[in-house]
Design an enzyme around this catalytic site. Structure first.
Site, PDB file in Angstrom:
ATOM      1  CB  SER A   1      10.712   4.202  -1.477  1.00  0.00           C
ATOM      2  OG  SER A   1      10.498   3.576  -0.227  1.00  0.00           O
TER       3      SER A   1
ATOM      4  N   GLY B   1       0.811  -1.215   0.000  1.00  0.00           N
ATOM      5  CA  GLY B   1       0.000   0.000   0.000  1.00  0.00           C
ATOM      6  C   GLY B   1       0.843   1.262   0.000  1.00  0.00           C
TER       7      GLY B   1
ATOM      8  CG  HIS C   1       3.190   0.661  -5.347  1.00  0.00           C
ATOM      9  ND1 HIS C   1       3.388   1.725  -4.508  1.00  0.00           N
ATOM     10  CD2 HIS C   1       3.765  -0.398  -4.739  1.00  0.00           C
ATOM     11  CE1 HIS C   1       4.047   1.325  -3.434  1.00  0.00           C
ATOM     12  NE2 HIS C   1       4.294   0.044  -3.545  1.00  0.00           N
TER      13      HIS C   1
HETATM   14  P1  AMP Z   1       6.055  -2.462  -1.528  1.00  0.00           P
HETATM   15  O1  AMP Z   1       4.692  -1.883  -1.424  1.00  0.00           O
HETATM   16  O2  AMP Z   1       7.149  -1.520  -1.141  1.00  0.00           O
HETATM   17  O3  AMP Z   1       6.173  -3.815  -0.879  1.00  0.00           O
HETATM   18  O4  AMP Z   1       6.292  -2.721  -3.076  1.00  0.00           O
HETATM   19  C1  AMP Z   1       5.401  -3.480  -3.833  1.00  0.00           C
HETATM   20  C2  AMP Z   1       5.983  -3.716  -5.191  1.00  0.00           C
HETATM   21  O5  AMP Z   1       6.213  -2.457  -5.844  1.00  0.00           O
HETATM   22  C3  AMP Z   1       7.353  -4.436  -5.149  1.00  0.00           C
HETATM   23  O6  AMP Z   1       7.403  -5.390  -6.187  1.00  0.00           O
HETATM   24  C4  AMP Z   1       8.330  -3.311  -5.378  1.00  0.00           C
HETATM   25  O7  AMP Z   1       9.545  -3.727  -5.957  1.00  0.00           O
HETATM   26  C5  AMP Z   1       7.546  -2.422  -6.316  1.00  0.00           C
HETATM   27  N1  AMP Z   1       8.075  -1.043  -6.274  1.00  0.00           N
HETATM   28  C6  AMP Z   1       8.265  -0.287  -5.173  1.00  0.00           C
HETATM   29  N2  AMP Z   1       8.836   0.899  -5.517  1.00  0.00           N
HETATM   30  C7  AMP Z   1       8.999   0.865  -6.853  1.00  0.00           C
HETATM   31  C8  AMP Z   1       9.542   1.781  -7.821  1.00  0.00           C
HETATM   32  N3  AMP Z   1      10.032   2.967  -7.466  1.00  0.00           N
HETATM   33  N4  AMP Z   1       9.555   1.407  -9.117  1.00  0.00           N
HETATM   34  C9  AMP Z   1       9.055   0.193  -9.498  1.00  0.00           C
HETATM   35  N5  AMP Z   1       8.536  -0.704  -8.651  1.00  0.00           N
HETATM   36  C10 AMP Z   1       8.507  -0.379  -7.347  1.00  0.00           C
END
Ligand code: AMP
Length: 284
Positions: A191, A30, A36
């Protein structure tokens, strides 16, 4: 459509499969941002139906980590994911995912534990148990959604390699698709944890992408000695940075490189004003 129970996801998937439709899953915690969004867009393009999960997974956080304060923005997440075309946003509670009253420990719960070689380095070194938690929840999401395709970001490159290994070793009938890192115009990788940074923190956070870009530029000029390449990063660091690692590994299997080459993935983790950030770049 926002759903909170496993049963609702299963009922929908059952119907979709009956109709011969393909299913994509995009696992997230989230606080969705454009990174995302790029995954969801890819999934919508490739699959007939898309499930986006929004779940801050307690078993992948260490006791001293930010589970409680991790940003939670479900209403905005639903809008964003539905706006792109996601069919289901699955936002379960920890009780729904793990069972009411379940003690979340590998003494009591079946875990998927990736091999030591893959977790005893990079993020796994300081985040003990983190990848067990990730693999366990992702495996559960694969089983719940029966997805044909799973979409993940290169942002978490070690995670992607470990999940691919899990899928291969356990014969999970899914194909994983890695999507490029989405960055701010400044170069900062998006992020959810960037929310913890103030303006000064965001400026200092640029060091990560600057270090990686500079290493790639030096490699392109012909420098392959890893110590020499690491040395070039020092000028980007100040008292607000606490470098956790800067490593050169093989992009396919995480083996340490002795010399940089086109298959080298350079990964960095650094605390900036106390906020732990990660980033990486492929030298090719
Ligand atoms: P998270 O919500 O941080 O667990 O991320 C969920 C998914 O989104 C994971 O597969 C991450 O690698 C991807 N993700 C997070 N930040 C980025 C970004 N800046 N660019 C591409 N994918 C991302």
């Amino acid at each position: 459509m926002l759903v909170h129970t496993i049963k609702e996801v299963r009922d929908n998937v059952k119907q979709w499969k009956k109709e011969g439709l393909t299913v994509g899953v995009v696992p997230t915690m989230g606080a969705l941002h454009a990174g995302h969004a790029s995954l969801i867009k890819k999934a919508v393009e490739k699959c007939d139906k898309v499930v986006v999960s929004v779940f801050v997974n307690p078993i992948q956080f260490g006791p001293a980590e930010d589970y409680d304060k991790y940003p939670r923005t479900l209403d905005a997440d639903v809008k964003l994911a539905e706006g792109i075309g996601a069919d289901i946003i699955f936002a379960p509670s920890p009780d729904e995912m793990y069972g009411k009253g379940q003690r979340l420990s590998n003494d009591t719960l079946t875990y998927v534990a990736p091999p030591y070689f893959y977790v005893n380095k990079l993020c796994g070194k300081t985040r003990v148990g983190h990848f067990d938690g990730v693999c366990t929840v992702v495996m559960k999401l694969f089983n719940i959604t029966q997805a044909d395709y799973g979409f993940f970001g290169q942002k978490d490159a070690q995670q992607f390699i470990i999940l691919n290994k899990m899928v291969h070793d356990l014969n999970v009938p899914i194909e994983l698709i890695e999507c490029p890192i989405v960055r701010e115009p400044s170069g900062l990788a998006l992020s959810s944890r960037n929310k913890y940074l103030d303006e000064k923190g965001k400026v200092d956070a640029l060091a990560l992408s600057q270090i990686l870009n500079n290493i790639k530029a030096c490699y392109n000029k012909g420098i392959t000695d890893i110590s020499a390449l690491k040395e070039t990063s020092l000028k980007f660091l100040n008292e607000n940075h606490d470098l956790e690692y800067l490593e050169f590994v093989d992009k396919d299997n995480l083996e340490d490189k002795t010399k940089a080459d086109d298959n080298t993935l350079v990964l960095i983790a650094c605390r900036v004003h106390g906020v732990r950030l990660i980033d990486n770049i492929l030298l090719k």
